[in-house]
Each structure stands twice: as C-alpha cells, then as structure tokens.
Design a protein around this motif. Structure first.
Motif, PDB file in Angstrom:
ATOM      1  N   HIS A 156     -17.213   2.593 -49.066  1.00 29.98           N
ATOM      2  CA  HIS A 156     -17.618   1.190 -49.172  1.00 29.98           C
ATOM      3  C   HIS A 156     -17.836   0.786 -50.623  1.00 29.98           C
ATOM      4  CE1 HIS A 156     -21.976   1.562 -50.128  1.00 29.98           C
ATOM      5  NE2 HIS A 156     -21.931   2.664 -49.423  1.00 29.98           N
ATOM      6  N   LYS A 169     -23.074  -8.302 -60.239  1.00 23.67           N
ATOM      7  CA  LYS A 169     -23.847  -9.396 -59.655  1.00 23.67           C
ATOM      8  C   LYS A 169     -24.760 -10.025 -60.704  1.00 23.67           C
ATOM      9  CE  LYS A 169     -22.554  -9.135 -55.288  1.00 23.67           C
ATOM     10  NZ  LYS A 169     -21.856 -10.231 -54.593  1.00 23.67           N
ATOM     11  N   SER A 216     -25.555  -0.761 -61.898  1.00 20.47           N
ATOM     12  CA  SER A 216     -24.590  -1.655 -61.264  1.00 20.47           C
ATOM     13  C   SER A 216     -23.339  -0.828 -60.995  1.00 20.47           C
ATOM     14  CB  SER A 216     -24.243  -2.809 -62.208  1.00 20.47           C
ATOM     15  OG  SER A 216     -22.977  -3.357 -61.881  1.00 20.47           O
ATOM     16  N   ASP A 224     -32.823  -5.551 -55.523  1.00 25.24           N
ATOM     17  CA  ASP A 224     -33.209  -4.501 -54.573  1.00 25.24           C
ATOM     18  C   ASP A 224     -33.943  -3.338 -55.244  1.00 25.24           C
ATOM     19  OD1 ASP A 224     -32.218  -5.642 -52.229  1.00 25.24           O
ATOM     20  OD2 ASP A 224     -30.195  -4.873 -52.574  1.00 25.24           O
ATOM     21  N   GLU A 269     -25.428  -0.479 -46.908  1.00 24.98           N
ATOM     22  CA  GLU A 269     -24.420  -0.411 -47.952  1.00 24.98           C
ATOM     23  C   GLU A 269     -24.797  -1.210 -49.190  1.00 24.98           C
ATOM     24  OE1 GLU A 269     -20.595  -1.403 -46.408  1.00 24.98           O
ATOM     25  OE2 GLU A 269     -20.486   0.377 -45.117  1.00 24.98           O
ATOM     26  N   SER A 270     -26.038  -1.708 -49.254  1.00 28.81           N
ATOM     27  CA  SER A 270     -26.472  -2.421 -50.457  1.00 28.81           C
ATOM     28  C   SER A 270     -26.700  -1.460 -51.616  1.00 28.81           C
ATOM     29  CB  SER A 270     -27.746  -3.220 -50.177  1.00 28.81           C
ATOM     30  OG  SER A 270     -28.808  -2.362 -49.791  1.00 28.81           O
ATOM     31  N   ILE A 271     -26.911  -0.169 -51.284  1.00 32.87           N
ATOM     32  CA  ILE A 271     -27.072   0.846 -52.316  1.00 32.87           C
ATOM     33  C   ILE A 271     -26.289   2.096 -51.905  1.00 32.87           C
ATOM     34  CG2 ILE A 271     -29.387   0.017 -52.901  1.00 32.87           C
ATOM     35  CD1 ILE A 271     -30.481   2.547 -51.527  1.00 32.87           C
ATOM     36  N   MET A 308     -31.320   1.215 -46.431  1.00 30.89           N
ATOM     37  CA  MET A 308     -30.906  -0.048 -47.037  1.00 30.89           C
ATOM     38  C   MET A 308     -29.413  -0.305 -46.862  1.00 30.89           C
ATOM     39  SD  MET A 308     -33.275   0.092 -50.487  1.00 30.89           S
ATOM     40  CE  MET A 308     -32.756  -1.505 -51.084  1.00 30.89           C
ATOM     41  N   VAL A 355     -26.553   0.259 -57.249  1.00 32.83           N
ATOM     42  CA  VAL A 355     -27.283  -0.840 -56.604  1.00 32.83           C
ATOM     43  C   VAL A 355     -26.523  -2.140 -56.856  1.00 32.83           C
ATOM     44  CG1 VAL A 355     -29.514  -2.002 -56.420  1.00 32.83           C
ATOM     45  CG2 VAL A 355     -29.416   0.397 -57.142  1.00 32.83           C
ATOM     46  N   LYS A 356     -26.051  -2.754 -55.803  1.00 29.07           N
ATOM     47  CA  LYS A 356     -25.243  -3.963 -55.964  1.00 29.07           C
ATOM     48  C   LYS A 356     -26.066  -5.114 -56.522  1.00 29.07           C
ATOM     49  CE  LYS A 356     -22.135  -2.577 -52.218  1.00 29.07           C
ATOM     50  NZ  LYS A 356     -21.636  -2.852 -50.852  1.00 29.07           N
ATOM     51  N   GLU A 357     -27.258  -5.294 -56.004  1.00 23.29           N
ATOM     52  CA  GLU A 357     -28.144  -6.378 -56.445  1.00 23.29           C
ATOM     53  C   GLU A 357     -29.369  -5.778 -57.112  1.00 23.29           C
ATOM     54  OE1 GLU A 357     -27.736  -9.543 -56.505  1.00 23.29           O
ATOM     55  OE2 GLU A 357     -26.282 -10.107 -54.958  1.00 23.29           O
ATOM     56  N   TYR A 392     -15.905  -1.914 -53.073  1.00 22.18           N
ATOM     57  CA  TYR A 392     -16.708  -2.907 -53.795  1.00 22.18           C
ATOM     58  C   TYR A 392     -16.234  -3.079 -55.238  1.00 22.18           C
ATOM     59  CZ  TYR A 392     -20.873  -5.238 -55.635  1.00 22.18           C
ATOM     60  OH  TYR A 392     -21.727  -6.127 -56.228  1.00 22.18           O
TER      61      TYR A 392
END
Length: 229
Positions: free
Chosen positions: A115, A175, A95, A48, A3-5, A1, A43-45, A119
């Motif tokens: 990363h 987010k 988050s 997901d 860099e989204s997690i 997945m 987890v950014k979003e 963030y």
C-alpha cells in the motif's frame, strides 16, 4: 491505525557503520550513540504523529525532538526511547515520499508494504546510487577535518544542488500537514515518562545512556531547547 502509517524496521545498525559514526563524529564510544537499535514509521499525515507518540509513551520513556529540516530539505522527526535497562534506541518518523527519496528504489521495493509502494508511485523514485543517502555519503567523502578538500568545491556544490532538487521534488508531493507541522514548530522538546516504568537501574552493570552529543547528528537545540536536557 491502518494504512495511514507503516512500521519499518531496518534492524540493528551495521557494525562498520557504528565504528565509522563514532570516528566521524568524534564520539568517546558507543555510549554516545542513540541509533544502534532503530526503527521508524512512514506517516502519510504529520497530524497523526501525536497519536503515535502517545501510544509509545504509554510503555516507554521518550524524548520527542520534534520535526526538523536540514539545509538540503530533508525532513523527519526523531524520538529517543529509553528501555527498561537504561539503554536507548531511536524511532524516526518520515513522510513516505521523503523516505523514498532518501533510500531509493530498492528500499521502496524491498521494505515498503504494497500500500505504501502504491502511495509513492506518483514520484520518480531514484535508484540507490542517486538516492539522498548516497548523495550525502559522496558529499561527506569530499570533506576532511570538516572542510571541503582542495579542488573539490565545485563537485561538493553540485552534489548539494542534486540533494536539494531531490528533496524539493519529494516535499512537493508530501501531504501539506508535514509542511504545516514544520512551519508551526513546537515551543520546546517534549519528554514523556510513560505510564509503565518497570525497572530502575540500580546495579553497577547498568548505565543510563544520556549522551552529550546531539542524537542522530542533528542540531543540539530543538526549538530553542537543548535536545538532551
């Protein structure tokens, strides 16, 4: 997945912390613990999260406790994972901003991948001594038998405000999908048997860990349903 997690592994819980948790929560023994073995995903979003759960449930039996917020505004989601030998572990989903507020600057520097550090660079990450975890520990030290110690009420409430302010600032940077997921909730806890169950306990030396106490010290009810049902 990508860099989204980010997968974060703090390792096995410290023995002293295990002993203290058993004592503080009135557990009968180690069989009531679910987080001796633990790991998590930043987890950014929150949207997901279902994909993460789906991937894990293809290998392990899990119990999804859903997204929960405590009175201070700390938000996370916990999965209880049962391994092939019947023992259980815990996966937390956070988050990144909330996790940074909880653990502090040293944790972000030492554990967050580059990363993820970038963030959360839009927030003022507190030093460890002012992190949500340490404020919680100081607050807990003012309790005795579940009650605030005499003469400690004002100090207790001041720490409570500090913790709320800290998590409120972190939540503003998180987010919106995390807020949406918390507000929408879920009709009930989700239990997945997984697609691969390679071992069924059949000997006396293996015991299914099915604690009666709330996992991770949270509410015994997740969205209206006992979390260990």
């Amino acid at each position: 997945m990508g860099e989204s997690i980010a997968f974060l592994n703090p390792g096995i819980k410290d023995l002293l912390k295990i002993k203290n948790k058993i004592k503080n929560k009135g557990y009968d023994g180690t069989g009531d613990l679910t987080d001796v073995v633990r790991a998590g995903f930043a987890v950014k979003e929150a949207s997901d999260i279902p994909q993460i759960i789906e991937k894990i449930s293809k290998r392990y039996e899990i119990l999804d406790e859903g997204i929960v917020a405590n009175a201070a505004g700390y938000i996370d989601q916990k999965l209880i994972v049962r391994f092939d030998n019947g023992l259980v572990g815990e996966i937390q989903l956070w988050s990144p901003h909330i996790l940074a507020a909880k653990e502090g600057a040293d944790f972000v520097r030492d554990v967050f991948p580059k990363h993820l550090q970038k963030y959360v660079s839009d927030m003022d990450v507190p030093p460890r001594k002012d992190s949500g975890h340490d404020i919680y520990e100081r607050q807990r030290g003012l309790l005795e038998g579940g009650e605030i110690k005499p003469g400690k009420y004002k100090e207790f409430k001041a720490l409570e405000k500090d913790m709320k302010d800290l998590y409120s600032a972190a939540n503003r940077l998180a987010k919106t999908s995390w807020k949406d997921a918390l507000e929408s909730g879920r009709p009930e806890s989700r239990i997945s048997n997984g697609e691969i169950i390679s071992h069924s306990p059949g000997s006396d030396d293996v015991r299914i860990n099915q604690p009666d106490n709330p996992p991770s010290g949270g509410s015994t009810v997740t969205a209206g349903r006992p979390s260990q049902s």
